[in-house]
Design a protein around this motif. Sequence first.
Motif, PDB file in Angstrom:
ATOM      1  N   VAL A  10      -3.346  27.887   1.676  1.00  0.00           N
ATOM      2  CA  VAL A  10      -3.920  26.627   1.165  1.00  0.00           C
ATOM      3  C   VAL A  10      -3.737  25.508   2.200  1.00  0.00           C
ATOM      4  N   ALA A  11      -3.607  25.895   3.477  1.00  0.00           N
ATOM      5  CA  ALA A  11      -3.255  24.897   4.488  1.00  0.00           C
ATOM      6  C   ALA A  11      -4.454  24.280   5.197  1.00  0.00           C
ATOM      7  N   GLY A  12      -5.656  24.757   4.899  1.00  0.00           N
ATOM      8  CA  GLY A  12      -6.837  24.247   5.612  1.00  0.00           C
ATOM      9  C   GLY A  12      -7.050  22.763   5.379  1.00  0.00           C
ATOM     10  N   LEU A  13      -7.753  22.129   6.285  1.00  0.00           N
ATOM     11  CA  LEU A  13      -7.937  20.676   6.205  1.00  0.00           C
ATOM     12  C   LEU A  13      -9.047  20.271   5.236  1.00  0.00           C
ATOM     13  N   GLY A  14      -9.916  21.205   4.891  1.00  0.00           N
ATOM     14  CA  GLY A  14     -10.983  20.897   3.926  1.00  0.00           C
ATOM     15  C   GLY A  14     -11.921  19.804   4.392  1.00  0.00           C
ATOM     16  N   THR A  15     -12.235  19.804   5.682  1.00  0.00           N
ATOM     17  CA  THR A  15     -13.036  18.695   6.234  1.00  0.00           C
ATOM     18  C   THR A  15     -14.454  18.644   5.658  1.00  0.00           C
ATOM     19  N   ARG A  16     -14.940  19.794   5.158  1.00  0.00           N
ATOM     20  CA  ARG A  16     -16.301  19.769   4.599  1.00  0.00           C
ATOM     21  C   ARG A  16     -16.337  19.062   3.249  1.00  0.00           C
ATOM     22  N   ILE A  55       0.881  29.293   1.669  1.00  0.00           N
ATOM     23  CA  ILE A  55       0.954  28.777   3.033  1.00  0.00           C
ATOM     24  C   ILE A  55       0.346  27.374   2.968  1.00  0.00           C
ATOM     25  N   GLN A 103       2.240  25.949   7.365  1.00  0.00           N
ATOM     26  CA  GLN A 103       1.544  26.279   8.608  1.00  0.00           C
ATOM     27  C   GLN A 103       1.504  24.953   9.374  1.00  0.00           C
ATOM     28  N   LEU A 107      -4.401  26.565  12.687  1.00  0.00           N
ATOM     29  CA  LEU A 107      -5.014  27.401  13.725  1.00  0.00           C
ATOM     30  C   LEU A 107      -5.865  28.514  13.131  1.00  0.00           C
ATOM     31  N   LEU A 109      -7.286  30.919   9.439  1.00  0.00           N
ATOM     32  CA  LEU A 109      -6.797  31.750   8.333  1.00  0.00           C
ATOM     33  C   LEU A 109      -5.860  32.861   8.814  1.00  0.00           C
ATOM     34  N   ALA A 112      -2.585  31.452   9.426  1.00  0.00           N
ATOM     35  CA  ALA A 112      -1.918  31.127   8.147  1.00  0.00           C
ATOM     36  C   ALA A 112      -1.261  32.391   7.576  1.00  0.00           C
ATOM     37  N   GLY A 130      -6.946  30.319  -1.504  1.00  0.00           N
ATOM     38  CA  GLY A 130      -6.689  29.353  -2.566  1.00  0.00           C
ATOM     39  C   GLY A 130      -7.877  28.482  -2.914  1.00  0.00           C
ATOM     40  N   ASP A 131      -8.998  28.657  -2.213  1.00  0.00           N
ATOM     41  CA  ASP A 131     -10.161  27.804  -2.507  1.00  0.00           C
ATOM     42  C   ASP A 131     -11.308  28.609  -3.108  1.00  0.00           C
ATOM     43  N   GLY A 261     -15.664  25.536  -0.969  1.00  0.00           N
ATOM     44  CA  GLY A 261     -15.465  24.999   0.381  1.00  0.00           C
ATOM     45  C   GLY A 261     -16.436  23.920   0.836  1.00  0.00           C
TER      46      GLY A 261
END
Length: 292
Positions: A10-16, A55, A103, A107, A109, A112, A130-131, A261
């Motif tokens: 679940v560490a992604g920045l979700g910029t979209r 993560i 994480q 860098l 998935l 992660a 997680g998304d 996403g």
Amino acid sequence: MSIDIAVVPVAGLGTRLLPATKSQPKEMLPVGRKPVVQYVVEELTQSGINRLLFITGASKTSIENHFDTDERLIHHLRESGREEELQQLDFERRDVEYFYTRQRRQLGLGHAVLCSKSLVGSQPFVVALGDSIIGINAKSDIVQRMTEEFESSKADIVVAFEEVPKADVVRYGIAKPRGDVGTRFELEDLIEKPSVEEAPSTYAVASRYVLSPAIFEALEETEPGKGGEIQLTDAIRILLKRGAKGVGMVLPPDERRFDIGNYGSYFRAFADFALADPDYGDQLRDYLRGVL
Ligand code: UTP
């Protein structure tokens, strides 16, 4: 021993999904009544998972808070006799152990998943993004079917796939099946975001994996791929090339994947879940008919 541990990145920045995700995790965005990641946890626990390793990253502490017991809130609801609302917190009392690690740099998935190495150690494990929710209200036991398949066919890798329109293959990891495809197939190769011409099928990776711990070594060898990120699909490819046994399992239509996403898929997921709501679904349907 059966597989009972899942890694939930679940560490992604979700910029979209900016600006909604500037200071809150995309995995905490609501779909219908619950945050996305709650559906993921419910799906996993009903499939026999009782240890969950998230993560996480910066701005993700609300995920930890969500799964923690909130004694003050429970006390307040109990004192004021609000039994129905109290039941909404039943998920807090599930017999599950939660673990969290960070994480530190986003860098990709694959990276992660590598962050889970020291906790997971030498056992096979599940990875569930997680998304992404599987099935309306997460009514899916795909992970259980995948862990059973992993054990019965002595596989090294089991990946869930969903059929997508040909034009969409450019957005996903795509399977190259070997032989016939029914509800399951032998996985010969995986291609990350191929062009329409290059795509060996229209079966797209659907955010659930069962992996042997050999994946950690493969991840350590994986060079940054598309987008400069360490891709999980590239590490799976390394294992397949070395003769690891891969199995693909196709999600049936009633267990389709809701990926939140981007705003297009998030809005569609929200609409589907809101329309399925037992109390408000019909009202919403009437309202939308009027609007349209
Ligand atoms: P995405 O591929 O959607 O990436 O992640 P993202 O960074 O979250 O979103 P965008 O592209 O910036 O909008 C799929 C899943 O993998 C996790 C995410 O949290 C999400 O659950 N992920 C992704 C990580 O944990 N770490 C990463 O470095 C990248």
